[in-house]
Every structure is written in structure tokens, then in C-alpha cells.
Design an enzyme around this catalytic site. Structure first.
Site, PDB file in Angstrom:
ATOM      1  N   GLN A 179     -11.300  40.193 -34.504  1.00 18.60           N
ATOM      2  CA  GLN A 179     -12.515  40.970 -34.172  1.00 18.60           C
ATOM      3  C   GLN A 179     -12.844  42.026 -35.065  1.00 18.60           C
ATOM      4  O   GLN A 179     -14.089  42.492 -34.992  1.00 18.60           O
ATOM      5  CB  GLN A 179     -12.327  41.307 -32.608  1.00 18.60           C
ATOM      6  CG  GLN A 179     -12.297  40.273 -31.651  1.00 18.60           C
ATOM      7  CD  GLN A 179     -13.526  39.611 -31.594  1.00 18.60           C
ATOM      8  OE1 GLN A 179     -14.701  39.908 -31.858  1.00 18.60           O
ATOM      9  NE2 GLN A 179     -13.456  38.241 -30.780  1.00 18.60           N
ATOM     10  N   ALA A 200     -14.162  32.772 -39.691  1.00 17.14           N
ATOM     11  CA  ALA A 200     -15.582  33.348 -40.218  1.00 17.14           C
ATOM     12  C   ALA A 200     -16.486  33.078 -38.955  1.00 17.14           C
ATOM     13  O   ALA A 200     -17.783  33.778 -39.436  1.00 17.14           O
ATOM     14  CB  ALA A 200     -15.726  32.053 -41.329  1.00 17.14           C
ATOM     15  N   HIS A 201     -16.536  32.374 -38.006  1.00 10.07           N
ATOM     16  CA  HIS A 201     -17.480  32.430 -37.003  1.00 10.07           C
ATOM     17  C   HIS A 201     -17.713  33.698 -36.250  1.00 10.07           C
ATOM     18  O   HIS A 201     -18.888  33.675 -35.500  1.00 10.07           O
ATOM     19  CB  HIS A 201     -17.334  31.176 -36.138  1.00 10.07           C
ATOM     20  CG  HIS A 201     -16.171  31.429 -35.248  1.00 10.07           C
ATOM     21  ND1 HIS A 201     -16.519  31.416 -34.035  1.00 10.07           N
ATOM     22  CD2 HIS A 201     -14.778  31.265 -35.380  1.00 10.07           C
ATOM     23  CE1 HIS A 201     -15.311  31.458 -33.223  1.00 10.07           C
ATOM     24  NE2 HIS A 201     -14.179  31.350 -34.000  1.00 10.07           N
ATOM     25  N   CYS A 325     -10.906  32.197 -14.184  1.00 12.49           N
ATOM     26  CA  CYS A 325     -11.204  31.490 -12.963  1.00 12.49           C
ATOM     27  C   CYS A 325     -10.172  30.167 -13.171  1.00 12.49           C
ATOM     28  O   CYS A 325     -10.281  29.290 -13.928  1.00 12.49           O
ATOM     29  CB  CYS A 325     -12.408  30.849 -12.996  1.00 12.49           C
ATOM     30  SG  CYS A 325     -12.861  30.391 -11.360  1.00 12.49           S
TER      31      CYS A 325
HETATM   32  N1  PLP Z   1      -7.853  36.305 -31.959  1.00 12.05           N
HETATM   33  C1  PLP Z   1      -8.982  36.892 -31.356  1.00 12.05           C
HETATM   34  C2  PLP Z   1      -8.494  38.266 -31.170  1.00 12.05           C
HETATM   35  C3  PLP Z   1      -9.938  36.189 -30.955  1.00 12.05           C
HETATM   36  O1  PLP Z   1     -11.007  36.939 -30.483  1.00 12.05           O
HETATM   37  C4  PLP Z   1     -10.174  35.158 -31.143  1.00 12.05           C
HETATM   38  C5  PLP Z   1     -11.322  34.070 -30.990  1.00 12.05           C
HETATM   39  O2  PLP Z   1     -12.066  34.488 -29.858  1.00 12.05           O
HETATM   40  C6  PLP Z   1      -9.021  34.096 -31.712  1.00 12.05           C
HETATM   41  C7  PLP Z   1      -8.081  34.980 -32.131  1.00 12.05           C
HETATM   42  C8  PLP Z   1      -8.999  32.768 -32.024  1.00 12.05           C
HETATM   43  O3  PLP Z   1     -10.156  32.306 -33.008  1.00 12.05           O
HETATM   44  P1  PLP Z   1     -10.456  30.937 -33.171  1.00 12.05           P
HETATM   45  O4  PLP Z   1     -11.138  30.292 -31.973  1.00 12.05           O
HETATM   46  O5  PLP Z   1     -11.564  31.028 -34.324  1.00 12.05           O
HETATM   47  O6  PLP Z   1      -9.261  30.183 -33.806  1.00 12.05           O
END
Ligand code: PLP
Length: 379
Positions: A179, A200-201, A325
Site C-alpha cells: 500500500q 503493480a495494480h 462476513c
Molecule cells: N499486502 C497488502 C498490504 C495488500 O493491501 C494486498 C492487497 O490488497 C496484498 C498484500 C496482496 O496483494 P495482491 O493481491 O496483489 O497479491
């Protein structure tokens, strides 16, 4: 219906030029970068270009960057791989109570395989207690894993302090920076971070691609047995379109960081100030100052915040919750539980995470919809 998308911590809409680059690496530079003919060699250039972009962004070396399918894979690889390769020194790991499931599940896996894990508490602002972390460290601690910023409540963690402690005690520090990457300038050397993961997303790039930084002098188990890709540590044909798209997203963020960050802060603060001034009994979750640029997490007193989230969805406003949930039972998330303990007055949370694509008009509609809901529920 026109949707208002306020769930950018879950994922961001990729830039158009990111997709154009992916199309280029799908149709024009489509070679397998491991092939030794000209089409393969042409395609392979993107690997070192993007590796260099990432390395520069972290002040690391190119040889320390490994492409992965995203932060979940990177977290798994780092935590399990590092724990296994340092297990001769000890079998104890320290992490926080508010990590993402990618970290917590990897730690659970370690526990099932003969390691011990200590989960350090956080305060009411969602910030890790450094004294508790120090107390948790033992003679046999081999790894500390703490996130850069929390995905639910946006609290930034004291990574610099944790890095100094890890360095002094000679313990490996993994940081899940999913993040925080690009949103903040992260210098892995200055922060004493030994390994770091990102996707990357979260930064207007493609899904299913990310990286793991691992300091050159560390020992880590290989992640995938296969070909010689990624210095034989992660076999499998490279996803060049996604790697190319990730490279463009990072380059753009690095070049425009000031503008992106200030636009996100401006939008986030607009939401925050307007909601705070017009709704009574609103709790802001997470540190009010020391938080992710684009994150606002709120809980409304005596309101079922999960129902509010569903109501917003029905009005075309996409936000996320702070609750899990299961079988119809709505419980606070592990993050809210860690911050507040048993909490009778507030049920769940609403997480709104903005992007540079949001507008003030969209935020006005969101604020008005939340106000209407609260008014109806309290009349
Ligand atoms: N770590 C954190 C703090 C995240 O917010 C996320 C995804 O929301 C992830 C790991 C996992 O990322 P990904 O789903 O792209 O593997």
C-alpha cells in the site's frame, strides 16, 4: 448507472498508456525473453529496463529485484523462504496483529511447520507498538515482518525505527509495502529493509504482477522450481506484457509523484472534512495525520456500517468494509479488533480510498448519500 469508485486500495484502474504498452508486448514484442533469437532478445530488454526502474525507485541494485505475480506471492516467498533458510539460527518470527492475510497466512503456515510467531499489538490509531516489538524479540528470532502501511485503516508503521532495531539485533526485516510503494519514497538502505513486496495494480498498473526485493547478501529458498528465469529462483516464462505495463505505471508515478500525492490528499481531505463536520458520532479509524494519502476509514456510532456499505453499493458507490462476513455473522475485521478490542458502539467500518480519477462531484454525492442514510436511521 454511473459508478463512483472509491475502492482504490483494493485495486486501481490502469492508465491507458499502461494497457497500450501491454498490447505492444502482446502483439509486437511477443517473443519469449528466454529465447536466444532476435525476437526473444528484443522482448528480453524490457526485463532489465523494468528491473532498473524498480531498483532506482528503492535505491537498490537490479540484482535484488525479482518479478512475481504480486504481493501475495512476494510475501509468501519472503516469509517462508527466509524463515526456512535461516532456521539453523532459530525458529522464531515477529510480526504485527494487523498484517494482510498474505503475511498472516504465511506466518500460520510457518507455525504449522515448527516455527513460533509473535504477533505484536497496535495502539488505537493502528500503529505498531515499538516497545512491544522490542519485548517480543528473542535470542532465536530470525525474521521480523511488518507492513509499510495498513490496507484497511491507512496507518503508516514506524518502519525506520523497526529497521534500526532489526539492524542492531542482526535480524532480517521483511516489509509488505503493497500500500505504500510509490505513494512514499522508500529507500531500502536508509530504512534497513532486507526484503520488500509490492503489486503493480495498486499504482494504476496491471493486476497479477509485482516484485520482491531481496537484499543481495541474504540467503533465501527458491520459490519455483523450473527454468533459469529470475536467476533460477523463480522458474516460468516471464509475463512480459504485465512486466512492461508495471514498468510504465512505476515510471509515471515516479515522474509525477508530487502531483499524484497532492491530488489524492486533496480529495481524501475533502471527504474527511465534509463528513466530519456534517455527521455526528463519526470515528476516523487510523492515525489522522500519519496515514496513506488516499485512505479514509470511518465508523458511524450505533449504525451497522456493513449495511451502510451495501446501501452505498445500491446507489452505485463502491467502497469497502472493515468487517469480515462469515455465515451471515458480521464481525469486525482483525485490524479493528486489534485497534479497539471488543467494541459495542461501532460495528464495522467504511473504507473509502480515492484515486486521481475521482472528482469533487463524486465525493459530494458520496457525502450526501451517507448523510441521508444517517438521517434516515436516526429519525
Ligand atoms: N499486502 C497488502 C498490504 C495488500 O493491501 C494486498 C492487497 O490488497 C496484498 C498484500 C496482496 O496483494 P495482491 O493481491 O496483489 O497479491
Amino acid at each position: 448507472m454511473q459508478y463512483i469508485y472509491l475502492d482504490n486500495a483494493a485495486t486501481t484502474k490502469p492508465h491507458k498508456f499502461v494497457i497500450d504498452e501491454m498490447i505492444k508486448y502482446s502483439f509486437e514484442e511477443y517473443g519469449n525473453p528466454s529465447s536466444v533469437h532476435r525476437i526473444g532478445i528484443e522482448a528480453s530488454k524490457i526485463l532489465s529496463d523494468v528491473r532498473s526502474t524498480i531498483a532506482k525507485s528503492l535505491n537498490s541494485n537490479e540484482s535484488e529485484i525479482y518479478f512475481t505475480s504480486g504481493a501475495t506471492e512476494s510475501d509468501n516467498w519472503a516469509i517462508i523462504g527466509l524463515a526456512n533458510s535461516y532456521s539453523h539460527k532459530g525458529r522464531h518470527v515477529v510480526t504485527s496483529k494487523i498484517e494482510h492475510s498474505a503475511v498472516l497466512s504465511s506466518c500460520k503456515f510457518l507455525e504449522e511447520n515448527g516455527f513460533e510467531v509473535s504477533y505484536v499489538p497496535v495502539d488505537e490509531k493502528g500503529v505498531l507498538d515499538v516497545e512491544e516489538l522490542k519485548n517480543a524479540i528473542r535470542e532465536d528470532t530470525i525474521l521480523i515482518s511488518v507492513m509499510y502501511a495498513n490496507n484497511e485503516v491507512g496507518s503508516i508503521q514506524p518502519i525506520k525505527e523497526i529497521g534500526s532495531i532489526a539492524k542492531e539485533k542482526n535480524i532480517v526485516l521483511h516489509c509488505d509495502a503493497t500500500q505504500g510503494y510509490c505513494k512514499y519514497d522508500i529507500d531500502v538502505n536508509a530504512l534497513n529493509i532486507s526484503s520488500l513486496s509490492a503489486s503493480a495494480h495498486k499504482i494504476y498498473g496491471p493486476k497479477g504482477i509485482g516484485f520482491l526485493y531481496i537484499r543481495d547478501d541474504l540467503k533465501i529458498d527458491k520459490f519455483m522450481h523450473g527454468g533459469h528465469q529470475e536467476r533460477s529462483m523463480r522458474g516460468g516464462t516471464h509475463n512480459t506484457p504485465a512486466i512492461a505495463g508495471m514498468g510504465k505505471a512505476i515510471e509515471y508515478y515516479q515522474e509525477n509523484a508530487k502531483q499524484i500525492r497532492s491530488k489524492e490528499v486533496q480529495l481524501r481531505d475533502y471527504l474527511l472534512n465534509n463528513l466530519k463536520s456534517s455527521i455526528p458520532n463519526i470515528r476516523i479509524n487510523g492515525d489522522i495525520k500519519n496515514r496513506l494519502n488516499n485512505n479514509l476509514s470511518i465508523s458511524l456510532k450505533n449504525i451497522d456500517n456493513s449495511k451502510l456499505r451495501i446501501f452505498l453499493d445500491m446507489q452505485g458507490i463502491c467502497v469497502s468494509g472493515g468487517s469480515a462476513c462469515s455465515s451471515g455473522d458480521v464481525k469486525n475485521s482483525h485490524v479493528l479488533d486489534a485497534m479497539y478490542g471488543k467494541d459495542k458502539d461501532y460495528n464495522g467500518a467504511i473504507r473509502m480510498t480515492v484515486s486521481i480519477n475521482n472528482t469533487i462531484e463524486e465525493l459530494d454525492k458520496t457525502i450526501a448519500t451517507i448523510k441521508d442514510y444517517v438521517k434516515k436511521k436516526s429519525s
